[in-house]
Scaffold this motif. Structure first.
Motif, PDB file in Angstrom:
ATOM      1  N   TRP A 130       0.927  -1.257   0.047  1.00  0.00           N
ATOM      2  CA  TRP A 130      -0.035   0.165   0.026  1.00  0.00           C
ATOM      3  C   TRP A 130       0.878   1.131  -0.133  1.00  0.00           C
ATOM      4  O   TRP A 130       1.892   1.415   0.741  1.00  0.00           O
ATOM      5  CB  TRP A 130      -0.853  -0.062   1.397  1.00  0.00           C
ATOM      6  CG  TRP A 130      -1.765   1.233   1.155  1.00  0.00           C
ATOM      7  CD1 TRP A 130      -2.759   1.457   0.168  1.00  0.00           C
ATOM      8  CD2 TRP A 130      -1.750   2.372   2.244  1.00  0.00           C
ATOM      9  NE1 TRP A 130      -3.280   2.909   0.552  1.00  0.00           N
ATOM     10  CE2 TRP A 130      -2.921   3.340   1.882  1.00  0.00           C
ATOM     11  CE3 TRP A 130      -1.056   2.341   3.446  1.00  0.00           C
ATOM     12  CZ2 TRP A 130      -3.016   4.340   2.563  1.00  0.00           C
ATOM     13  CZ3 TRP A 130      -1.357   3.638   4.455  1.00  0.00           C
ATOM     14  CH2 TRP A 130      -2.409   4.438   3.838  1.00  0.00           C
ATOM     15  N   ARG A 148      -0.712  -3.908   3.758  1.00  0.00           N
ATOM     16  CA  ARG A 148      -1.817  -3.521   4.474  1.00  0.00           C
ATOM     17  C   ARG A 148      -2.897  -4.382   4.181  1.00  0.00           C
ATOM     18  O   ARG A 148      -3.241  -4.914   2.817  1.00  0.00           O
ATOM     19  CB  ARG A 148      -2.125  -2.068   4.694  1.00  0.00           C
ATOM     20  CG  ARG A 148      -3.126  -1.623   5.259  1.00  0.00           C
ATOM     21  CD  ARG A 148      -3.758  -0.310   5.210  1.00  0.00           C
ATOM     22  NE  ARG A 148      -4.379   0.372   3.893  1.00  0.00           N
ATOM     23  CZ  ARG A 148      -4.880   1.137   3.575  1.00  0.00           C
ATOM     24  NH1 ARG A 148      -5.214   2.112   4.588  1.00  0.00           N
ATOM     25  NH2 ARG A 148      -5.896   1.218   2.561  1.00  0.00           N
ATOM     26  N   GLN A 150      -6.925  -3.905   4.858  1.00  0.00           N
ATOM     27  CA  GLN A 150      -7.898  -2.815   5.412  1.00  0.00           C
ATOM     28  C   GLN A 150      -9.087  -3.525   5.500  1.00  0.00           C
ATOM     29  O   GLN A 150      -9.625  -4.078   4.621  1.00  0.00           O
ATOM     30  CB  GLN A 150      -7.982  -1.652   4.434  1.00  0.00           C
ATOM     31  CG  GLN A 150      -9.021  -0.667   4.726  1.00  0.00           C
ATOM     32  CD  GLN A 150      -8.669   0.776   5.703  1.00  0.00           C
ATOM     33  OE1 GLN A 150      -7.515   0.353   6.263  1.00  0.00           O
ATOM     34  NE2 GLN A 150      -9.064   1.659   5.565  1.00  0.00           N
ATOM     35  N   PRO A 153     -12.599   1.830   7.107  1.00  0.00           N
ATOM     36  CA  PRO A 153     -11.904   2.982   7.651  1.00  0.00           C
ATOM     37  C   PRO A 153     -11.771   2.950   9.171  1.00  0.00           C
ATOM     38  O   PRO A 153     -12.715   2.679   9.957  1.00  0.00           O
ATOM     39  CB  PRO A 153     -13.238   4.145   7.100  1.00  0.00           C
ATOM     40  CG  PRO A 153     -13.655   3.720   5.858  1.00  0.00           C
ATOM     41  CD  PRO A 153     -13.774   1.929   6.326  1.00  0.00           C
ATOM     42  N   ARG A 155     -10.052   0.706  10.728  1.00  0.00           N
ATOM     43  CA  ARG A 155      -9.801  -0.619  11.169  1.00  0.00           C
ATOM     44  C   ARG A 155      -8.783  -1.473  10.072  1.00  0.00           C
ATOM     45  O   ARG A 155      -9.375  -1.586   9.108  1.00  0.00           O
ATOM     46  CB  ARG A 155     -11.093  -1.540  11.270  1.00  0.00           C
ATOM     47  CG  ARG A 155     -10.811  -2.755  11.889  1.00  0.00           C
ATOM     48  CD  ARG A 155     -10.549  -2.816  13.341  1.00  0.00           C
ATOM     49  NE  ARG A 155     -10.367  -4.163  14.011  1.00  0.00           N
ATOM     50  CZ  ARG A 155      -9.089  -4.634  14.134  1.00  0.00           C
ATOM     51  NH1 ARG A 155      -8.091  -3.996  13.862  1.00  0.00           N
ATOM     52  NH2 ARG A 155      -9.019  -5.808  14.489  1.00  0.00           N
ATOM     53  N   ALA A 156      -7.604  -1.820  10.284  1.00  0.00           N
ATOM     54  CA  ALA A 156      -6.665  -2.510   9.594  1.00  0.00           C
ATOM     55  C   ALA A 156      -5.350  -3.182  10.243  1.00  0.00           C
ATOM     56  O   ALA A 156      -5.489  -2.836  11.201  1.00  0.00           O
ATOM     57  CB  ALA A 156      -6.195  -1.581   8.497  1.00  0.00           C
ATOM     58  N   PHE A 158      -1.610  -4.208   9.340  1.00  0.00           N
ATOM     59  CA  PHE A 158      -0.539  -3.563   8.241  1.00  0.00           C
ATOM     60  C   PHE A 158       0.884  -3.827   9.083  1.00  0.00           C
ATOM     61  O   PHE A 158       1.055  -4.132  10.347  1.00  0.00           O
ATOM     62  CB  PHE A 158      -0.762  -2.092   8.071  1.00  0.00           C
ATOM     63  CG  PHE A 158      -0.796  -0.976   9.318  1.00  0.00           C
ATOM     64  CD1 PHE A 158       0.188  -0.580   9.748  1.00  0.00           C
ATOM     65  CD2 PHE A 158      -2.019  -0.859   9.727  1.00  0.00           C
ATOM     66  CE1 PHE A 158       0.251   0.282  10.926  1.00  0.00           C
ATOM     67  CE2 PHE A 158      -2.146  -0.136  10.711  1.00  0.00           C
ATOM     68  CZ  PHE A 158      -0.964   0.418  11.416  1.00  0.00           C
ATOM     69  N   THR A 188      -4.790   3.790   8.722  1.00  0.00           N
ATOM     70  CA  THR A 188      -6.097   3.349   8.557  1.00  0.00           C
ATOM     71  C   THR A 188      -7.033   4.486   8.921  1.00  0.00           C
ATOM     72  O   THR A 188      -7.605   4.570   9.890  1.00  0.00           O
ATOM     73  CB  THR A 188      -6.338   1.975   9.201  1.00  0.00           C
ATOM     74  OG1 THR A 188      -7.830   1.707   8.935  1.00  0.00           O
ATOM     75  CG2 THR A 188      -6.304   1.979  10.587  1.00  0.00           C
ATOM     76  N   ARG A 190      -9.802   7.398   9.511  1.00  0.00           N
ATOM     77  CA  ARG A 190     -11.408   7.082   9.743  1.00  0.00           C
ATOM     78  C   ARG A 190     -11.954   8.220   8.777  1.00  0.00           C
ATOM     79  O   ARG A 190     -13.252   8.186   8.667  1.00  0.00           O
ATOM     80  CB  ARG A 190     -11.759   7.254  11.090  1.00  0.00           C
ATOM     81  CG  ARG A 190     -13.090   7.131  11.526  1.00  0.00           C
ATOM     82  CD  ARG A 190     -13.586   6.714  12.904  1.00  0.00           C
ATOM     83  NE  ARG A 190     -13.202   5.393  13.264  1.00  0.00           N
ATOM     84  CZ  ARG A 190     -14.060   4.554  12.598  1.00  0.00           C
ATOM     85  NH1 ARG A 190     -14.916   4.754  11.928  1.00  0.00           N
ATOM     86  NH2 ARG A 190     -13.898   3.174  13.089  1.00  0.00           N
TER      87      ARG A 190
END
Length: 255
Positions: A130, A148, A150, A153, A155-156, A158, A188, A190
């Motif tokens: 990414w 990453r 994902q 938005p 929440r991820a 990586f 990540t 939001r």
């Protein structure tokens, strides 16, 4: 070129690789946090030879700092044979920019007790590359490699690594990893950072084992509350599995 170049026993010159994400003419604070971990280790090794390990890093970020020369100092607040509390301060032009309090602890063999309920995340090879510079400008973000996964938005999971040395001298893997921790808040998002600013005021990491290897992994959740506060929470990983937790308090400011 490294993120910092040593000038003397306490001063370091930052390089363009530390360029910030919110303002590119200011430092991204991540490398500075690693620099303070490094000076704590240097001070420890100059004073004692029993290999205390760092179990907690708690940083307060007191302001922004230009890409320029910074000064550091280390004070032992609570000396001890098996446990120490140490404070390191990063200053610019006589002004404190970051304060770190670190607990140093005596290691002892507990291999037969190793366990954690934190779930592992997929390996870097199993995540897609990414390009974080599609969201963030600045020399620091450009210097990193990110893989990453994902989920949504905010929440991820990586992984991050960098080919850039923290300082132009020997640096531990621990300090190198500490210099990447603060990237979590931007990996990540939001909300679009062009519409909402959400810088972090602190960073606290608790570690139950030292990170090993060039990759540092994050399982991260970003939360915004109704009154301008936010929180970025992460479980930290190396390639062997979870190694600790980290949190960053945010000031959420719609433009």
């Amino acid at each position: 070129m490294s993120y910092f170049e040593r000038i003397d026993s306490t001063s370091f010159r930052s390089t363009p690789h530390v360029g910030g994400a919110w303002k590119t003419d200011e430092q991204h604070i991540a490398p500075a946090l690693g620099l303070l971990a490094h000076v704590v280790e240097c001070d420890r090794d100059a004073r004692r030879d029993d290999g205390l390990v760092i179990g907690r890093l708690s940083y307060d970020i007191l302001g922004t700092v230009p890409i320029d020369v910074v000064d550091t100092s280390v004070t032992v607040l609570r000396p001890g044979r098996t446990i120490e509390l140490v404070e390191a301060v990063l200053e610019y032009d006589g002004r404190a920019v970051v304060r770190l309090r670190a607990w140093l602890m005596q290691p002892r063999p507990t291999t037969e007790l190793v366990a954690t309920a934190h779930p592992p995340i997929a390996s870097p090879e199993d995540m897609e590359p990414w390009d974080a510079s599609t969201v963030w400008p600045g020399g620091f973000i450009a210097s990193t490699e990110v893989r990453r996964a994902q989920a949504a938005p905010g929440r991820a999971a990586f992984w991050v690594r960098t080919p850039i040395p923290l300082v132009d001298e020997k640096v531990s893997g621990f300090a190198g990893a500490a210099g990447l921790l603060d990237i979590a808040n931007g990996m990540t998002v939001r909300a679009d950072p062009k519409q909402v600013a959400f810088p972090n005021l602190d960073l606290t990491a608790h570690l139950f084992t030292e990170p090993r290897g060039e990759w540092i992994g994050f399982d991260t959740t970003v939360s915004f509350g109704p009154d301008g506060l936010g929180l970025t929470s992460s479980v930290l990983h190396d390639l062997d599995g979870p190694i600790g937790t980290m949190s960053q308090i945010l000031t959420v400011r719609p433009n």
